[in-house]
Design a protein around this motif. Structure first.
Motif, PDB file in Angstrom:
ATOM      1  N   TRP A   1       0.861  -1.180   0.000  1.00 13.23           N
ATOM      2  CA  TRP A   1       0.000   0.000   0.000  1.00 13.23           C
ATOM      3  C   TRP A   1       0.901   1.234   0.000  1.00 13.23           C
TER       4      TRP A   1
ATOM      5  N   ILE B   1      -2.770  -3.729  -2.470  1.00 15.46           N
ATOM      6  CA  ILE B   1      -2.625  -4.625  -3.604  1.00 15.46           C
ATOM      7  C   ILE B   1      -1.912  -5.882  -3.122  1.00 15.46           C
TER       8      ILE B   1
ATOM      9  N   ALA C   1      -4.129   0.358  -4.329  1.00 11.83           N
ATOM     10  CA  ALA C   1      -5.372   0.116  -5.063  1.00 11.83           C
ATOM     11  C   ALA C   1      -6.140   1.409  -5.319  1.00 11.83           C
ATOM     12  N   CYS C   2      -5.487   2.546  -5.123  1.00 14.74           N
ATOM     13  CA  CYS C   2      -6.058   3.834  -5.499  1.00 14.74           C
ATOM     14  C   CYS C   2      -4.899   4.791  -5.771  1.00 14.74           C
ATOM     15  N   GLU C   3      -5.114   5.759  -6.640  1.00 19.07           N
ATOM     16  CA  GLU C   3      -4.062   6.706  -7.002  1.00 19.07           C
ATOM     17  C   GLU C   3      -4.635   8.122  -6.977  1.00 19.07           C
TER      18      GLU C   3
ATOM     19  N   GLU D   1     -11.948   4.176 -10.383  1.00 18.80           N
ATOM     20  CA  GLU D   1     -10.737   4.133  -9.565  1.00 18.80           C
ATOM     21  C   GLU D   1      -9.565   3.616 -10.381  1.00 18.80           C
TER      22      GLU D   1
ATOM     23  N   THR E   1      -5.861   1.650 -10.004  1.00 22.81           N
ATOM     24  CA  THR E   1      -4.902   0.896  -9.198  1.00 22.81           C
ATOM     25  C   THR E   1      -3.515   1.064  -9.796  1.00 22.81           C
TER      26      THR E   1
ATOM     27  N   ARG F   1      -1.221   0.688 -14.694  1.00 20.25           N
ATOM     28  CA  ARG F   1      -2.429   1.158 -14.023  1.00 20.25           C
ATOM     29  C   ARG F   1      -3.592   0.294 -14.485  1.00 20.25           C
TER      30      ARG F   1
ATOM     31  N   ASP G   1     -10.736   0.829 -13.075  1.00 26.78           N
ATOM     32  CA  ASP G   1     -12.048   0.206 -12.914  1.00 26.78           C
ATOM     33  C   ASP G   1     -13.124   1.102 -13.517  1.00 26.78           C
TER      34      ASP G   1
END
Length: 215
Positions: A34, A50, A81-83, A94, A96, A137, A140
């Motif tokens: 993370w 992740i 899992a987020c940027e 979202e 990743t 990347r 989603d």
């Protein structure tokens, strides 16, 4: 000329002693990664981790019975899992972020042997550099399948390719044949930001198994 046999003997003895202090091994591990963001940044997504697998080699030099110097070059993936700050395409929910790193940690390891050296307990701490070789990347979408895009590093000037951090962990080894079968955990605490435009320090907790054998 009489000096040559003596030098050869000394070199042979040194090589024998050195090899007796070297242990080689391999490790595979499950990685939970993370990133630490700015405290003022609101992350709406609860799941920021992740999960992936990695591998490394181990070269261990025994300083004495209780301490050794360990170098573990390997491959690992880091990210989240987020940027925050990434401009999502229309319909995207979202992004990743996953970075592929070659790492080179160097640690000091303390060892405790029991049960006639058939059982080993160890703990280690140190630091190391990692180099970002690439990544991707995965975006989603609410109404369609996720899309994965590989990094074009020439178009990612904000991504720092060099990472530095501290390692700590421990584990247990069980005598199996000529070597030891090991199980261990390891924590990584990165210092620089992965993204120059965001507070994005890499963190990871890994669980692995391996095998080590002395030369």
């Amino acid at each position: 000329m009489k000096l040559t046999p003596i030098l050869f003997l000394l070199a042979s003895l040194f090589a024998t002693g050195l090899s007796a202090q070297i242990t080689l091994g391999v490790n595979v591990f499950y990685n939970n990664a993370w990133q630490q963001y700015d405290e003022n940044l609101l992350i709406l997504r609860q799941q920021v981790y992740i999960h992936n697998v990695g591998a490394s080699a181990t070269v261990e030099y025994a300083i004495d019975q209780h301490f050794s110097l360990v170098v573990e070059p390997g491959f690992v993936q880091r990210g989240a899992a987020c940027e925050p700050g990434f401009q999502l395409p229309i319909g995207g929910s979202e992004a990743t972020l996953v970075g592929n790193y070659i790492e080179m940690p160097v640690t000091l390891q303390g060892n405790l042997f029991a049960w006639q050296n058939k059982l080993q307990f160890f703990a280690k701490a140190g630091a190391g550099y990692s180099y970002l070789t690439g990544g991707y990347r995965e975006i989603d979408f609410e109404d369609s399948a996720a899309q994965r895009t590989r990094f074009d590093m020439s178009q990612e000037p904000n991504l720092n390719r060099l990472d530095f951090g501290f390692y700590g962990g421990g584990g247990v080894g069980v005598k199996a044949g000529p070597g030891y079968l090991t199980a261990e955990f390891r924590y990584y605490h990165g210092m620089p930001d992965m993204d120059d435009f965001q507070v994005s320090k890499n963190r990871a907790l890994s669980y692995g198994v391996g095998y080590r054998i002395g030369l």
